[in-house]
Scaffold this motif. Structure first.
Motif, PDB file in Angstrom:
ATOM      1  N   ILE A 394     -15.208 -10.643 -11.260  1.00 35.60           N
ATOM      2  CA  ILE A 394     -13.808 -10.081 -12.715  1.00 35.60           C
ATOM      3  C   ILE A 394     -12.274 -10.263 -12.070  1.00 35.60           C
ATOM      4  CG2 ILE A 394     -13.159  -8.383 -13.676  1.00 35.60           C
ATOM      5  CD1 ILE A 394     -16.510  -7.844 -14.510  1.00 35.60           C
ATOM      6  N   GLU A 395     -12.698  -9.866 -10.614  1.00 40.64           N
ATOM      7  CA  GLU A 395     -11.676  -9.907 -10.282  1.00 40.64           C
ATOM      8  C   GLU A 395     -10.787 -11.334  -9.627  1.00 40.64           C
ATOM      9  OE1 GLU A 395     -12.001  -8.158  -5.557  1.00 40.64           O
ATOM     10  OE2 GLU A 395     -12.175  -6.740  -6.368  1.00 40.64           O
ATOM     11  N   LEU A 396     -11.814 -12.290  -9.584  1.00 41.36           N
ATOM     12  CA  LEU A 396     -11.314 -13.931  -9.589  1.00 41.36           C
ATOM     13  C   LEU A 396     -10.615 -14.134 -10.820  1.00 41.36           C
ATOM     14  CD1 LEU A 396     -12.475 -16.722  -7.134  1.00 41.36           C
ATOM     15  CD2 LEU A 396     -12.434 -17.093  -9.775  1.00 41.36           C
ATOM     16  N   ILE A 397     -11.377 -14.116 -11.894  1.00 42.14           N
ATOM     17  CA  ILE A 397     -10.760 -14.181 -13.252  1.00 42.14           C
ATOM     18  C   ILE A 397      -9.352 -13.319 -13.373  1.00 42.14           C
ATOM     19  CG2 ILE A 397     -10.932 -14.201 -15.466  1.00 42.14           C
ATOM     20  CD1 ILE A 397     -14.788 -13.936 -14.639  1.00 42.14           C
ATOM     21  N   ASP A 398      -9.429 -12.202 -12.936  1.00 44.64           N
ATOM     22  CA  ASP A 398      -7.803 -11.997 -13.494  1.00 44.64           C
ATOM     23  C   ASP A 398      -7.287 -12.634 -12.211  1.00 44.64           C
ATOM     24  OD1 ASP A 398      -9.312 -10.863 -15.008  1.00 44.64           O
ATOM     25  OD2 ASP A 398      -9.549  -8.298 -13.773  1.00 44.64           O
ATOM     26  N   GLU A 399      -7.307 -12.553 -11.053  1.00 42.65           N
ATOM     27  CA  GLU A 399      -6.642 -13.460 -10.120  1.00 42.65           C
ATOM     28  C   GLU A 399      -5.691 -14.412 -10.847  1.00 42.65           C
ATOM     29  OE1 GLU A 399      -8.023 -13.783  -6.391  1.00 42.65           O
ATOM     30  OE2 GLU A 399      -6.327 -14.518  -5.617  1.00 42.65           O
ATOM     31  N   TYR A 400      -6.671 -15.479 -10.662  1.00 45.15           N
ATOM     32  CA  TYR A 400      -6.310 -16.296 -11.533  1.00 45.15           C
ATOM     33  C   TYR A 400      -6.051 -16.885 -12.514  1.00 45.15           C
ATOM     34  CZ  TYR A 400      -7.806 -18.314  -6.782  1.00 45.15           C
ATOM     35  OH  TYR A 400      -7.700 -18.697  -5.215  1.00 45.15           O
TER      36      TYR A 400
END
Length: 472
Positions: A394-400
């Protein structure tokens, strides 16, 4: 491409103990006349079945034992499958522990039925197998794993001063040659004829910064044959952050590595050169102990597998050998078109990372085309996810700023979305989830549309990756 050795195994053993154990079935088996007009056989899962059908054309028919909606990876066959296959002439499979059921079945067939031709479609791919993600190796193919992360570089790249230049074998993940006091220690991996070896580098400057390497980075990696050394042995292809050495013929040559910035060579290893050796075949210990079996997802490696199947069928049925090789050549032309579509997709992508709410089935495509498909699960479809795995995703989705995520339709009932994909949609900024297929099985709807491996790639996977990587 030429194969290095025969892929077809014909059992020389006569019917033995295993046949005795299957004695109750033996009376039901019709041993085909393999002297002429073989009717066909079985292939272990969808992709192999489709390819066997394409290569055999009108000469043979093949059966796929895996039901619609299921994958061959980790599948459990019915006990009578060996009897069904033994009633045919040929079994196409992958000789890998990841398909243990097919590997075991092939062993039993080889021991007990001397009329069966076994075709290992992975034969000859040893030098091109990638370590399984999560394997205990000290290197990551995309440069974001156990390597140190590259530092930002704001200085003039043409004025860089290099202190460390380490090379890594991209297949095994192990460190190879390293530069110290103006000369090399250790060496390059061997390169098999008609195949390739790839290395990437970790480079540090005088300030201890790990230099960013890549086609869109301040620095790129290159290499060249030493002036006067043999240029007939190998070809060199730079991808910015790694180098591929393609073996042309057995022999040795000498290589210089270069660091390039603003189209200028800012450092090279001309003070000392490395020997590059092209060999007929790699030693067994050059193949990673735990490798990713999903080779069939790569349209380039698929072409080698198609030729292996054609060679096997030609050995079984020499009268139609020309037809099998012609069919293979025609199909490989279509695979080459898919390869070009993936190349275009990669070139047009806005970012080099996508998210798949499933297990890691696409490492070969990632490695081939230079993007990453992040998965919360490793390569095993049976791996259990933790809240931490999903939280990191989830953090990766939001980061990118990823709006479209991918899911594997085989992780849920047909027509439904896996729970993991629903969870990611509910808890991240992603707004859409689209299916992508590992081409290991098929679905009812796809069957109705007569989709084979090519159609799964062109109608499903490439459009899905275009969305997920922002390549529209």
């Amino acid at each position: 491409m030429n194969r290095t050795r025969r892929s077809v195994l014909r059992s020389s053993a006569s019917v033995g103990a295993g046949a005795v154990a299957l004695g109750g079935l033996a009376g039901c088996l019709s041993e085909p006349d393999t002297e002429s007009n073989p009717d066909g056989g079985y292939a272990a899962f969808f992709a192999l079945w489709d390819w066997a059908e394409q290569v055999s054309g009108d000469q043979m028919d093949f059966e796929n034992p895996v039901d619609t909606g299921e994958m061959g990876h980790g599948w459990d066959p019915q006990s009578d499958l060996i009897a069904d296959i033994a009633g045919t002439e040929v079994f196409v499979y992958l000789d890998t522990p990841e398909f243990a059921w097919a590997q075991d079945l092939a062993g039993d067939l080889e021991n007990d039925y001397d009329h069966i031709t076994l075709i290992d479609a992975m034969e000859g791919l040893g030098s091109e197998l990638l370590p399984a993600a999560g394997d205990d190796h000290d290197h990551d193919h995309n440069g974001d794993g156990d390597h140190e992360e590259a530092d930002e570089y704001d200085d003039d790249p043409t004025a860089v001063s290099i202190t460390t230049f380490d090379l890594f074998d991209r297949q095994t993940g192990s460190q190879g040659a390293y530069w110290h006091n103006d000369h090399w220690h250790q060496g390059l991996p061997d390169v098999p004829v008609d195949s390739y070896a790839a290395v990437d580098a970790v480079v540090e400057d005088d300030d201890g910064r790990v230099l960013p390497l890549g086609e869109d980075e301040p620095f790129s990696l290159d290499a060249r044959i030493v002036d006067g050394a043999s240029e007939d042995v190998a070809e060199i292809e730079s991808h910015g952050d790694y180098i591929e050495f393609h073996g042309l013929e057995t022999g040795r040559t000498r290589v210089i590595f270069e660091l390039v910035a603003d189209d200028e060579v800012v450092w090279d290893s001309s003070d000392d050169t490395l020997t590059l050796e092209v060999v007929e075949e790699l030693e067994d210990d050059a193949v990673p102990e735990f490798y990713d079996p999903h080779v069939w997802t790569d349209p380039v490696l698929a072409q080698e597998m198609i030729e292996t199947i054609a060679d096997g069928l030609a050995d079984l049925d020499p009268d139609n050998a020309e037809a099998y090789h012609d069919n293979a050549a025609d199909y490989n032309n279509r695979l080459e078109e898919v390869h070009e579509q993936f190349q275009t997709l990669s070139e047009e992508a806005d970012r080099d990372i996508a998210v798949l709410a499933g297990h890691d089935s696409f490492q070969y495509i990632e490695d081939r085309y230079g993007f990453e498909i992040h998965t919360p699960a490793p390569i095993s479809p049976d791996a259990e996810l933790t809240p931490g795995d999903l939280g990191d995703t989830i953090e990766l989705i939001d980061e990118y700023d990823i709006e479209t995520i991918l899911y594997d339709p085989f992780d849920a009932n047909e027509g439904e979305m896996p729970r993991e994909a629903e969870h990611l949609l509910e808890n991240s900024q992603a707004t859409e989830a689209v299916p992508i297929s590992p081409a290991e099985g098929t679905m009812s709807e796809w069957n109705e549309n007569d989709w084979g491996w090519l159609e799964q790639m062109e109608e499903l996977n490439i459009p899905a990756l275009q969305d997920a990587l922002g390549a529209e």
